[in-house]
Design a protein around this motif. Structure first.
Motif, PDB file in Angstrom:
ATOM      1  N   ILE A  79       5.868  11.090  -1.298  1.00  9.82           N
ATOM      2  CA  ILE A  79       6.126  10.264  -0.112  1.00  9.82           C
ATOM      3  C   ILE A  79       7.625  10.196   0.160  1.00  9.82           C
ATOM      4  O   ILE A  79       8.075  10.398   1.292  1.00  9.82           O
ATOM      5  CB  ILE A  79       5.517   8.854  -0.279  1.00  9.82           C
ATOM      6  N   ILE A  80       8.399   9.915  -0.875  1.00  7.44           N
ATOM      7  CA  ILE A  80       9.857   9.812  -0.698  1.00  7.44           C
ATOM      8  C   ILE A  80      10.417  11.146  -0.213  1.00  7.44           C
ATOM      9  O   ILE A  80      11.199  11.199   0.746  1.00  7.44           O
ATOM     10  CB  ILE A  80      10.542   9.380  -2.008  1.00  7.44           C
ATOM     11  N   GLU A  81      10.015  12.227  -0.856  1.00  5.45           N
ATOM     12  CA  GLU A  81      10.566  13.543  -0.523  1.00  5.45           C
ATOM     13  C   GLU A  81      10.109  14.052   0.844  1.00  5.45           C
ATOM     14  O   GLU A  81      10.730  14.964   1.391  1.00  5.45           O
ATOM     15  CB  GLU A  81      10.221  14.554  -1.624  1.00  5.45           C
ATOM     16  N   SER A  82       9.071  13.454   1.412  1.00  5.26           N
ATOM     17  CA  SER A  82       8.621  13.867   2.745  1.00  5.26           C
ATOM     18  C   SER A  82       9.574  13.376   3.839  1.00  5.26           C
ATOM     19  O   SER A  82       9.491  13.826   4.972  1.00  5.26           O
ATOM     20  CB  SER A  82       7.204  13.363   3.012  1.00  5.26           C
ATOM     21  N   HIS A  83      10.463  12.477   3.494  1.00  2.38           N
ATOM     22  CA  HIS A  83      11.446  11.951   4.442  1.00  2.38           C
ATOM     23  C   HIS A  83      12.739  12.752   4.293  1.00  2.38           C
ATOM     24  O   HIS A  83      13.451  12.622   3.293  1.00  2.38           O
ATOM     25  CB  HIS A  83      11.682  10.458   4.193  1.00  2.38           C
ATOM     26  N   GLN A  84      13.017  13.580   5.293  1.00  2.00           N
ATOM     27  CA  GLN A  84      14.135  14.523   5.218  1.00  2.00           C
ATOM     28  C   GLN A  84      15.495  13.838   5.070  1.00  2.00           C
ATOM     29  O   GLN A  84      16.425  14.430   4.540  1.00  2.00           O
ATOM     30  CB  GLN A  84      14.152  15.412   6.467  1.00  2.00           C
ATOM     31  N   ASN A  85      15.608  12.608   5.518  1.00  2.00           N
ATOM     32  CA  ASN A  85      16.884  11.891   5.449  1.00  2.00           C
ATOM     33  C   ASN A  85      17.117  11.207   4.100  1.00  2.00           C
ATOM     34  O   ASN A  85      18.173  10.629   3.871  1.00  2.00           O
ATOM     35  CB  ASN A  85      16.966  10.838   6.567  1.00  2.00           C
ATOM     36  N   ILE A  86      16.141  11.303   3.197  1.00  2.00           N
ATOM     37  CA  ILE A  86      16.249  10.641   1.887  1.00  2.00           C
ATOM     38  C   ILE A  86      16.388  11.708   0.802  1.00  2.00           C
ATOM     39  O   ILE A  86      15.568  12.611   0.706  1.00  2.00           O
ATOM     40  CB  ILE A  86      15.040   9.740   1.599  1.00  2.00           C
ATOM     41  N   THR A  87      17.427  11.571  -0.004  1.00  2.00           N
ATOM     42  CA  THR A  87      17.618  12.426  -1.165  1.00  2.00           C
ATOM     43  C   THR A  87      17.200  11.622  -2.387  1.00  2.00           C
ATOM     44  O   THR A  87      17.776  10.564  -2.663  1.00  2.00           O
ATOM     45  CB  THR A  87      19.095  12.848  -1.295  1.00  2.00           C
ATOM     46  N   LEU A  88      16.203  12.106  -3.112  1.00  2.76           N
ATOM     47  CA  LEU A  88      15.709  11.425  -4.315  1.00  2.76           C
ATOM     48  C   LEU A  88      16.324  12.054  -5.559  1.00  2.76           C
ATOM     49  O   LEU A  88      16.300  13.274  -5.702  1.00  2.76           O
ATOM     50  CB  LEU A  88      14.180  11.508  -4.386  1.00  2.76           C
ATOM     51  N   ILE A  89      16.840  11.194  -6.422  1.00  2.00           N
ATOM     52  CA  ILE A  89      17.378  11.650  -7.695  1.00  2.00           C
ATOM     53  C   ILE A  89      16.615  10.927  -8.796  1.00  2.00           C
ATOM     54  O   ILE A  89      16.652   9.693  -8.884  1.00  2.00           O
ATOM     55  CB  ILE A  89      18.889  11.361  -7.809  1.00  2.00           C
ATOM     56  N   LEU A  90      15.881  11.680  -9.606  1.00  2.00           N
ATOM     57  CA  LEU A  90      15.151  11.104 -10.735  1.00  2.00           C
ATOM     58  C   LEU A  90      16.093  11.043 -11.917  1.00  2.00           C
ATOM     59  O   LEU A  90      16.614  12.063 -12.346  1.00  2.00           O
ATOM     60  CB  LEU A  90      13.901  11.924 -11.053  1.00  2.00           C
ATOM     61  N   ASP A  91      16.318   9.855 -12.417  1.00  2.00           N
ATOM     62  CA  ASP A  91      17.298   9.634 -13.486  1.00  2.00           C
ATOM     63  C   ASP A  91      16.591   9.154 -14.740  1.00  2.00           C
ATOM     64  O   ASP A  91      15.649   8.418 -14.679  1.00  2.00           O
ATOM     65  CB  ASP A  91      18.321   8.598 -12.984  1.00  2.00           C
ATOM     66  N   THR A 137       0.850  -1.193   0.000  1.00  2.00           N
ATOM     67  CA  THR A 137       0.000   0.000   0.000  1.00  2.00           C
ATOM     68  C   THR A 137       0.886   1.243   0.000  1.00  2.00           C
ATOM     69  O   THR A 137       2.077   1.165   0.317  1.00  2.00           O
ATOM     70  CB  THR A 137      -0.902   0.065   1.253  1.00  2.00           C
ATOM     71  N   LEU A 138       0.289   2.375  -0.312  1.00  2.00           N
ATOM     72  CA  LEU A 138       1.030   3.640  -0.245  1.00  2.00           C
ATOM     73  C   LEU A 138       1.466   3.926   1.188  1.00  2.00           C
ATOM     74  O   LEU A 138       2.599   4.361   1.426  1.00  2.00           O
ATOM     75  CB  LEU A 138       0.166   4.791  -0.783  1.00  2.00           C
ATOM     76  N   ASP A 139       0.590   3.662   2.154  1.00  2.00           N
ATOM     77  CA  ASP A 139       0.958   3.867   3.554  1.00  2.00           C
ATOM     78  C   ASP A 139       2.096   2.938   3.974  1.00  2.00           C
ATOM     79  O   ASP A 139       2.995   3.341   4.709  1.00  2.00           O
ATOM     80  CB  ASP A 139      -0.251   3.639   4.482  1.00  2.00           C
ATOM     81  N   GLY A 140       2.054   1.709   3.502  1.00  2.00           N
ATOM     82  CA  GLY A 140       3.123   0.761   3.805  1.00  2.00           C
ATOM     83  C   GLY A 140       4.454   1.213   3.226  1.00  2.00           C
ATOM     84  O   GLY A 140       5.508   1.075   3.866  1.00  2.00           O
ATOM     85  N   PHE A 141       4.423   1.763   2.022  1.00  2.00           N
ATOM     86  CA  PHE A 141       5.646   2.292   1.413  1.00  2.00           C
ATOM     87  C   PHE A 141       6.192   3.430   2.262  1.00  2.00           C
ATOM     88  O   PHE A 141       7.382   3.490   2.565  1.00  2.00           O
ATOM     89  CB  PHE A 141       5.371   2.753  -0.021  1.00  2.00           C
ATOM     90  N   ASP A 142       5.325   4.338   2.673  1.00  2.00           N
ATOM     91  CA  ASP A 142       5.735   5.442   3.532  1.00  2.00           C
ATOM     92  C   ASP A 142       6.351   4.904   4.827  1.00  2.00           C
ATOM     93  O   ASP A 142       7.397   5.376   5.273  1.00  2.00           O
ATOM     94  CB  ASP A 142       4.528   6.343   3.824  1.00  2.00           C
ATOM     95  N   ASP A 143       5.724   3.896   5.418  1.00  2.00           N
ATOM     96  CA  ASP A 143       6.214   3.331   6.677  1.00  2.00           C
ATOM     97  C   ASP A 143       7.635   2.800   6.572  1.00  2.00           C
ATOM     98  O   ASP A 143       8.455   3.046   7.453  1.00  2.00           O
ATOM     99  CB  ASP A 143       5.290   2.206   7.161  1.00  2.00           C
ATOM    100  N   ILE A 144       7.942   2.065   5.494  1.00  2.00           N
ATOM    101  CA  ILE A 144       9.292   1.488   5.409  1.00  2.00           C
ATOM    102  C   ILE A 144      10.366   2.553   5.228  1.00  2.00           C
ATOM    103  O   ILE A 144      11.518   2.338   5.589  1.00  2.00           O
ATOM    104  CB  ILE A 144       9.433   0.418   4.310  1.00  2.00           C
ATOM    105  N   LEU A 145       9.980   3.713   4.708  1.00  3.36           N
ATOM    106  CA  LEU A 145      10.961   4.774   4.506  1.00  3.36           C
ATOM    107  C   LEU A 145      11.405   5.431   5.812  1.00  3.36           C
ATOM    108  O   LEU A 145      12.401   6.148   5.837  1.00  3.36           O
ATOM    109  CB  LEU A 145      10.433   5.828   3.527  1.00  3.36           C
ATOM    110  N   TYR A 146      10.688   5.157   6.892  1.00  2.00           N
ATOM    111  CA  TYR A 146      11.132   5.648   8.199  1.00  2.00           C
ATOM    112  C   TYR A 146      12.341   4.856   8.689  1.00  2.00           C
ATOM    113  O   TYR A 146      13.081   5.324   9.547  1.00  2.00           O
ATOM    114  CB  TYR A 146      10.002   5.580   9.229  1.00  2.00           C
TER     115      TYR A 146
END
Length: 138
Positions: free
Chosen positions: A126-138, A45-54
């Motif tokens: 969702i990814i960008e809401s996590h301050q410790n994760i830098t997302l690079i779209l390639d 789920t989208l919520d589950g994806f958000d959860d693992i990013l913590y």
């Protein structure tokens, strides 16, 4: 998806490969295969994806600095775009409870009017809401 430790600032790096999937279920499989490789459950789920990013129960710890590269992101943007998102919302509406049908209908109406987010947009947000994760779209 690949997982490695980068030399830059001891930041861990992960790669989501858009060539490995063409729908949301495939995306969930891709992220689960690496981020949750030792866990008893998979993202579904989208919520589950958000959860693992913590972090803390997959392959990285809470607040650990992560660099996430999304390869073939333009393909994913198309695969998880308007049509996939419309189907996603229509499927939830047809299932009814426990989903909030009014909210989902509102999101579908926004999408159709050109103002709503696609699944790709939602995943990026969702990814960008996590301050410790830098997302690079390639």
């Amino acid at each position: 998806m690949e997982w490695s430790t980068s030399n830059k600032n001891n930041r861990k790096m992960t790669v989501i490969n858009g060539g490995h999937f063409s729908n949301l279920a495939g995306f969930y499989d891709e992220v689960s295969s690496v981020l949750m490789k030792d866990a008893d459950w998979k993202v579904g789920t989208l919520d589950g994806f958000d959860d693992i990013l913590y972090g803390g129960f997959g392959v990285f710890e809470n607040d650990e600095e992560i660099e996430m590269i999304w390869k073939e992101s333009q393909k994913s943007e198309k695969d998880l775009g308007f049509d996939a998102t419309r189907s996603f919302y229509e499927n939830k509406i047809s299932q009814g409870k426990p989903f909030n049908i009014d909210l989902i209908q509102h999101k579908l109406d926004e999408l159709v009017s050109g103002k709503g987010q696609t699944l790709f947009d939602i995943l990026v947000e969702i990814i960008e809401s996590h301050q410790n994760i830098t997302l690079i779209l390639d």
